[in-house]
Design a protein around this motif. Structure first.
Motif, short mmCIF file in Angstrom:
data_model
loop_
_atom_site.label_atom_id
_atom_site.label_comp_id
_atom_site.label_asym_id
_atom_site.label_seq_id
_atom_site.Cartn_x
_atom_site.Cartn_y
_atom_site.Cartn_z
N LEU A 25 -109.40 -29.17 -0.48
CA LEU A 25 -110.75 -29.56 -0.81
C LEU A 25 -110.98 -29.51 -2.32
CD1 LEU A 25 -112.77 -27.71 1.99
CD2 LEU A 25 -112.07 -30.11 1.91
N LEU A 26 -110.44 -28.49 -2.98
CA LEU A 26 -110.59 -28.38 -4.42
C LEU A 26 -109.89 -29.53 -5.13
CD1 LEU A 26 -111.60 -26.77 -6.84
CD2 LEU A 26 -109.48 -25.43 -6.76
N GLY A 27 -108.69 -29.89 -4.65
CA GLY A 27 -107.97 -31.01 -5.25
C GLY A 27 -108.74 -32.30 -5.12
N ALA A 28 -109.39 -32.52 -3.96
CA ALA A 28 -110.19 -33.72 -3.77
C ALA A 28 -111.36 -33.77 -4.74
CB ALA A 28 -110.69 -33.78 -2.32
N THR A 29 -111.99 -32.62 -5.01
CA THR A 29 -113.15 -32.61 -5.91
C THR A 29 -112.75 -33.00 -7.33
OG1 THR A 29 -112.95 -30.26 -6.51
CG2 THR A 29 -114.23 -30.80 -4.56
N ILE A 30 -111.57 -32.58 -7.76
CA ILE A 30 -111.13 -32.93 -9.13
C ILE A 30 -110.94 -34.43 -9.25
CG2 ILE A 30 -109.28 -32.64 -10.82
CD1 ILE A 30 -108.82 -29.83 -9.65
N ILE A 31 -110.25 -35.02 -8.27
CA ILE A 31 -110.01 -36.47 -8.31
C ILE A 31 -111.33 -37.23 -8.22
CG2 ILE A 31 -108.89 -38.40 -7.14
CD1 ILE A 31 -106.77 -36.42 -6.14
N TRP A 32 -112.21 -36.82 -7.31
CA TRP A 32 -113.50 -37.48 -7.15
C TRP A 32 -114.38 -37.33 -8.38
CZ3 TRP A 32 -113.98 -35.75 -1.43
CH2 TRP A 32 -113.69 -36.84 -0.60
N GLY A 33 -114.30 -36.16 -9.04
CA GLY A 33 -115.12 -35.96 -10.23
C GLY A 33 -114.84 -37.00 -11.30
N PHE A 34 -113.57 -37.30 -11.53
CA PHE A 34 -113.20 -38.30 -12.53
C PHE A 34 -113.42 -39.72 -12.00
CE2 PHE A 34 -111.28 -34.53 -14.20
CZ PHE A 34 -111.34 -34.69 -15.58
N ALA A 35 -113.55 -39.87 -10.69
CA ALA A 35 -113.78 -41.20 -10.12
C ALA A 35 -115.18 -41.74 -10.44
CB ALA A 35 -113.59 -41.17 -8.60
N PHE A 36 -116.13 -40.85 -10.78
CA PHE A 36 -117.47 -41.32 -11.12
C PHE A 36 -117.43 -42.26 -12.34
CE2 PHE A 36 -118.68 -37.64 -8.57
CZ PHE A 36 -119.78 -38.13 -7.87
N VAL A 37 -116.61 -41.90 -13.33
CA VAL A 37 -116.49 -42.74 -14.52
C VAL A 37 -115.78 -44.04 -14.18
CG1 VAL A 37 -115.49 -42.89 -16.84
CG2 VAL A 37 -116.51 -40.75 -16.05
N VAL A 38 -114.73 -43.95 -13.34
CA VAL A 38 -113.99 -45.15 -12.93
C VAL A 38 -114.90 -46.10 -12.16
CG1 VAL A 38 -112.04 -45.99 -11.57
CG2 VAL A 38 -111.80 -43.87 -12.89
N MET A 39 -115.70 -45.56 -11.25
CA MET A 39 -116.62 -46.39 -10.48
C MET A 39 -117.66 -47.05 -11.37
SD MET A 39 -116.12 -46.70 -7.20
CE MET A 39 -117.75 -47.02 -6.51
N LYS A 40 -118.13 -46.33 -12.39
CA LYS A 40 -119.12 -46.88 -13.31
C LYS A 40 -118.58 -48.14 -13.98
CE LYS A 40 -122.97 -46.68 -15.79
NZ LYS A 40 -124.30 -46.86 -15.21
N ASP A 41 -117.31 -48.12 -14.38
CA ASP A 41 -116.69 -49.30 -15.00
C ASP A 41 -116.41 -50.39 -13.98
OD1 ASP A 41 -116.75 -48.09 -17.48
OD2 ASP A 41 -114.74 -47.25 -17.30
N ALA A 42 -115.94 -50.00 -12.79
CA ALA A 42 -115.55 -50.99 -11.78
C ALA A 42 -116.74 -51.76 -11.25
CB ALA A 42 -114.82 -50.30 -10.63
N VAL A 43 -117.89 -51.09 -11.09
CA VAL A 43 -119.06 -51.76 -10.52
C VAL A 43 -119.67 -52.75 -11.52
CG1 VAL A 43 -120.89 -50.17 -11.27
CG2 VAL A 43 -121.06 -51.32 -9.04
N ASP A 44 -119.28 -52.65 -12.78
CA ASP A 44 -119.71 -53.64 -13.76
C ASP A 44 -118.98 -54.97 -13.55
OD1 ASP A 44 -121.47 -51.90 -14.97
OD2 ASP A 44 -120.02 -51.21 -16.47
N VAL A 45 -117.87 -54.94 -12.82
CA VAL A 45 -117.08 -56.15 -12.57
C VAL A 45 -117.35 -56.70 -11.17
CG1 VAL A 45 -114.74 -57.10 -12.38
CG2 VAL A 45 -115.27 -55.39 -14.15
N LEU A 46 -117.28 -55.84 -10.17
CA LEU A 46 -117.43 -56.26 -8.77
C LEU A 46 -118.68 -55.61 -8.19
CD1 LEU A 46 -115.73 -58.05 -6.86
CD2 LEU A 46 -114.67 -55.96 -5.97
#
Length: 325
Positions: A25-46
């Motif tokens: 669960l802790l490992g998932a939170t680390i990956i998801w935490g950084f995914a917020f920035v990735v999603m912010k960029d991706a949703v600007d495209v799609l």
């Protein structure tokens, strides 16, 4: 035969020591935490629904290849119905969150999403007749105060659209946690994860095609977007949902929710490092109140139970009742 294969699959996962599920669960939170920035960029495209649809459908196809043996005997109404329910609530959670992310910062999006930890006890009251405690109510009040400091503009009583949508997504994430805990008691958790991704992706594509304009191949073929999509598909969806669903199947939801809420901390860190978000003193106080509410909501009942019954950590992991009970 299906029951046996499902039980065998769960038994293999249970061979791990108890702390390993918490580390998942802790490992998932680390990956998801950084995914917020990735999603912010991706949703600007799609657009949001198309992005969620492509993301989860690709993840589902990838996991189908990896876990095809776990799907044997799963083509029945019960298993498929559970997978569809999980897929629907997962799509709604991520779609609403992504819509909100387009109108707020990754850090605020991450912290407001974490309020699902406070919502879970009240949702369990409606679903499983498990009455919330005074501590739950106090934590909810504290959480609302924190949300106000984070989301309500200074000098006004208005809350931004992005923040409001993020709070709505927290409701869907709370429902997802309860659904995973309930269904994983009956069905193989890895098989459920495959169907969860496939159905979630299909729902996203259907809604996206019907309601959103396609940005064009040139925008989608951009290397930066493809790199972001690869991160979302492989890590933020595939790896994280395997880690989360297996972990939630073996960790009491109170402890699991607390660990998952740390996603918000990593989300703010990533937003400051990579998105350039400026965190004000008012927001820091709000974050502190929300995080305190999460800690109170999740830890206080655990301390009370331990002092009354004094169970060992190993017994607590296996015997604490889940929403399926």
């Amino acid at each position: 035969m299906e029951k046996t294969s499902q039980h065998t699959g769960q038994s293999k996962i249970r061979a791990l020591p108890g702390f390993a599920y918490k580390l998942m669960l802790l490992g998932a939170t680390i990956i998801w935490g950084f995914a917020f920035v990735v999603m912010k960029d991706a949703v600007d495209v799609l657009p949001p629904a198309q992005l969620i649809g492509v993301r989860f459908l690709l993840t589902g196809l990838l996991m189908t290849v990896l876990f095809h043996r776990r799907l044997r005997g799963s083509l029945n109404a019960g298993f498929l119905g559970a997978g569809l329910a999980l897929g629907a609530v997962t799509f709604l959670a991520f779609w609403v969150q992504t819509v909100g992310l387009a109108d707020t910062t990754p850090g605020k999006n991450a912290f407001l999403t974490a309020t699902y930890c406070v919502i879970v006890p009240f949702m369990l009251w409606a679903v499983a007749r498990k009455r919330p405690t005074v501590v739950n109510v106090g934590a909810a009040v504290l959480c609302v105060a924190g949300i106000g400091l984070v989301s309500v503009a200074a000098g006004t009583l208005t809350i931004g659209f992005g923040d409001l949508m993020t709070l709505l997504c927290a409701v869907f994430f709370a429902a997802q946690i309860i659904a995973i805990a309930r269904f994983s008691q009956t069905y193989d958790v890895l098989g459920l994860t495959v169907y969860q991704s496939l159905f979630g992706g299909m729902l996203g594509l259907l809604l996206g095609v019907a309601t959103e304009p396609f940005p064009g191949l040139a925008a989608v073929a951009n290397p930066d977007f493809l790199l972001n999509l690869a991160y979302l598909v492989v890590f933020a969806s595939g790896v994280c949902y395997v880690l989360q669903n297996v972990g939630l199947a073996h960790v009491p939801e109170a402890q699991g929710s607390l660990l998952l809420s740390l996603e918000s901390v990593f989300g703010v860190i990533a937003s400051v490092l990579f998105y350039g978000e400026v965190v004000t003193g008012r927001m820091m106080v709000g974050f502190a109140l929300i995080f305190a509410a999460i800690l109170i909501s999740e830890l206080a009942p655990q301390r009370k139970k331990r002092s009354a019954a004094e169970p060992s950590a190993a017994i607590e992991l296996e015997e604490e009742p889940s929403p399926a009970a």
